[in-house]
Structures are given as structure tokens and as C-alpha cells.
Design a protein around this motif. Structure first.
Motif, PDB file in Angstrom:
ATOM      1  N   THR A  30       0.833  -1.201   0.000  1.00 24.05           N
ATOM      2  CA  THR A  30       0.000   0.000   0.000  1.00 24.05           C
ATOM      3  C   THR A  30       0.870   1.254   0.000  1.00 24.05           C
ATOM      4  O   THR A  30       0.564   2.230  -0.706  1.00 24.05           O
ATOM      5  N   GLN A  33       2.122   1.726  -3.439  1.00 24.29           N
ATOM      6  CA  GLN A  33       1.052   2.234  -4.295  1.00 24.29           C
ATOM      7  C   GLN A  33       0.858   3.735  -4.097  1.00 24.29           C
ATOM      8  O   GLN A  33       0.708   4.487  -5.067  1.00 24.29           O
ATOM      9  N   VAL A  34       0.861   4.183  -2.855  1.00 21.54           N
ATOM     10  CA  VAL A  34       0.683   5.610  -2.570  1.00 21.54           C
ATOM     11  C   VAL A  34       1.847   6.418  -3.137  1.00 21.54           C
ATOM     12  O   VAL A  34       1.639   7.478  -3.748  1.00 21.54           O
ATOM     13  N   ARG A  37       1.642   6.570  -6.953  1.00 18.57           N
ATOM     14  CA  ARG A  37       0.490   7.351  -7.420  1.00 18.57           C
ATOM     15  C   ARG A  37       0.670   8.845  -7.165  1.00 18.57           C
ATOM     16  O   ARG A  37       0.472   9.670  -8.051  1.00 18.57           O
ATOM     17  N   PRO A  43       0.546   5.569 -11.116  1.00 22.45           N
ATOM     18  CA  PRO A  43       0.199   4.495 -10.175  1.00 22.45           C
ATOM     19  C   PRO A  43       0.626   3.125 -10.685  1.00 22.45           C
ATOM     20  O   PRO A  43       0.578   2.835 -11.879  1.00 22.45           O
ATOM     21  N   SER A  44       1.039   2.318  -9.750  1.00 16.82           N
ATOM     22  CA  SER A  44       1.426   0.951 -10.059  1.00 16.82           C
ATOM     23  C   SER A  44       0.183   0.148 -10.454  1.00 16.82           C
ATOM     24  O   SER A  44      -0.856   0.237  -9.799  1.00 16.82           O
ATOM     25  N   SER A  47       0.252  -3.323  -7.645  1.00 16.26           N
ATOM     26  CA  SER A  47       0.386  -3.337  -6.186  1.00 16.26           C
ATOM     27  C   SER A  47      -0.961  -3.348  -5.458  1.00 16.26           C
ATOM     28  O   SER A  47      -1.092  -3.982  -4.408  1.00 16.26           O
ATOM     29  N   GLU A  48      -1.968  -2.677  -5.991  1.00 18.64           N
ATOM     30  CA  GLU A  48      -3.278  -2.676  -5.336  1.00 18.64           C
ATOM     31  C   GLU A  48      -3.921  -4.060  -5.394  1.00 18.64           C
ATOM     32  O   GLU A  48      -4.480  -4.551  -4.406  1.00 18.64           O
ATOM     33  N   ALA A  51      -2.056  -6.287  -2.979  1.00 13.81           N
ATOM     34  CA  ALA A  51      -2.409  -6.004  -1.583  1.00 13.81           C
ATOM     35  C   ALA A  51      -3.762  -6.633  -1.222  1.00 13.81           C
ATOM     36  O   ALA A  51      -3.907  -7.222  -0.143  1.00 13.81           O
ATOM     37  N   ARG A  52      -4.739  -6.539  -2.121  1.00 11.01           N
ATOM     38  CA  ARG A  52      -6.054  -7.154  -1.861  1.00 11.01           C
ATOM     39  C   ARG A  52      -5.950  -8.671  -1.786  1.00 11.01           C
ATOM     40  O   ARG A  52      -6.608  -9.314  -0.973  1.00 11.01           O
TER      41      ARG A  52
END
Length: 175
Positions: A30, A33-34, A37, A43-44, A47-48, A51-52
Motif C-alpha cells: 500500500t 502504491q501511494v 500514485r 500508479p502501479s 500493487s493494489e 495487496a487485496r
């Protein structure tokens, strides 16, 4: 019986440690990702989703510890004020319902993982089945904890004592 508690303790501890490691991975993903972004403006793509996916594993690995500690089905009020026969019936019903629930998670989780075996996660080139595998694996790892909790609860009811951590002192230490 001590061998069962020793094996269960190791399984539950391993599942809890994997859940903690997954939380650390989620934090790193995360953060990445931040940064990509908002700092770099690009933004990657992966990665989101990653993470999920790791979050699914974290939750289902933590399931083992939650069931072992009796944190999943809360009927504390009835257990505290109810007569001993009612508490005995509740302990049996809770263990039975928990095992049925976990059995369904294993069965249907395995089935779901098989169905999506050929589908890949968006942004990643791995099968969605790896994410869905968290359901049957986590549920299977929780079964020994449910059984151990059931045994300890029956011991408490028969001896009339209420162990603070839900485990006999001579059989197991901390989870």
C-alpha cells in the motif's frame, strides 16, 4: 492428548505468524502504491491487486487463531448466566456449527479455486486460484483450533473452573 495440543498450538501459531507477515506485506504494498500514485504520478498497476490478494490470505490465516480463542461465535452472556446443562449444550452446538462452517469453506473454497484456475489476476500474471486457495487452507488450519477449544471448554465445564486463556496450564502455553 498432549501431542494434539502441541500440534494444534504449532499450527495456530504458524497461521497467526503468516497472518502477521501478510499484514506487513500489505502495508509495504500500500505504501508503494501511494508513493507511485502521488509522488511519481504513475500508479502501479499491480500493487493494489496484490495487496487485496494478500489481504485475503491474512484474514483466513488469522481465522485459526480467532477460532482457537473462541472469538468467532460470541455467546458469552448465555455462557456466563446459563445453567451448566445449557452451557454444555452451547459448547457442543458452537463446536458443531464451527466445524460445519469450516467444512463448507474447505469444500466450496476448493471448488471455487478449481473453477478459476485458468483466470489471471488483473495486473499480475498469476492465477486467481492462488487467492481463492486462502479459503480452504485457512479453514483447514482452523479445524484443530476448534477441536482444541471444544476439549478445553468441556474440561472447564466438568471441573467447574474458568481458565483465563481458555487452555489448561499444563498442556499448552501461549498461542
Amino acid at each position: 492428548m498432549q501431542w494434539f495440543f502441541a500440534v494444534e498450538r504449532r499450527i495456530t501459531r504458524l497461521a497467526l505468524e503468516l497472518s502477521i507477515a501478510a499484514l506487513a506485506i500489505i502495508v509495504l504494498l500500500t505504501f508503494y502504491q501511494v508513493v507511485t500514485r502521488f509522488v511519481f504520478g504513475h500508479p502501479s498497476a499491480w500493487s493494489e491487486v496484490a495487496a487485496r490478494s494478500v489481504m485475503m490470505w491474512m484474514v483466513f490465516m488469522g481465522l485459526a487463531a480467532a477460532f482457537r480463542q473462541g472469538a468467532m461465535i460470541a455467546v458469552d452472556f448465555l455462557m456466563d448466566v446459563g445453567p451448566k446443562p445449557l452451557r454444555f449444550i452451547l459448547v457442543i452446538l458452537i463446536a458443531f456449527a464451527s466445524l460445519v462452517f469450516l467444512g463448507l469453506l474447505v469444500w466450496y473454497g476448493w471448488s471455487m479455486a478449481e473453477r478459476v484456475l485458468r483466470q489471471n489476476l488483473a495486473g499480475l500474471e498469476i492465477s486467481i486460484a492462488w487467492v481463492y486457495a486462502a479459503l480452504p487452507v485457512g479453514a483447514a488450519l482452523a479445524v484443530p483450533g476448534v477441536i482444541a477449544r471444544f476439549i478445553v471448554s468441556l474440561r472447564e465445564l466438568s471441573s467447574g473452573t474458568d481458565e483465563a486463556d481458555g487452555a489448561p496450564k499444563d498442556v499448552e502455553g501461549q498461542v
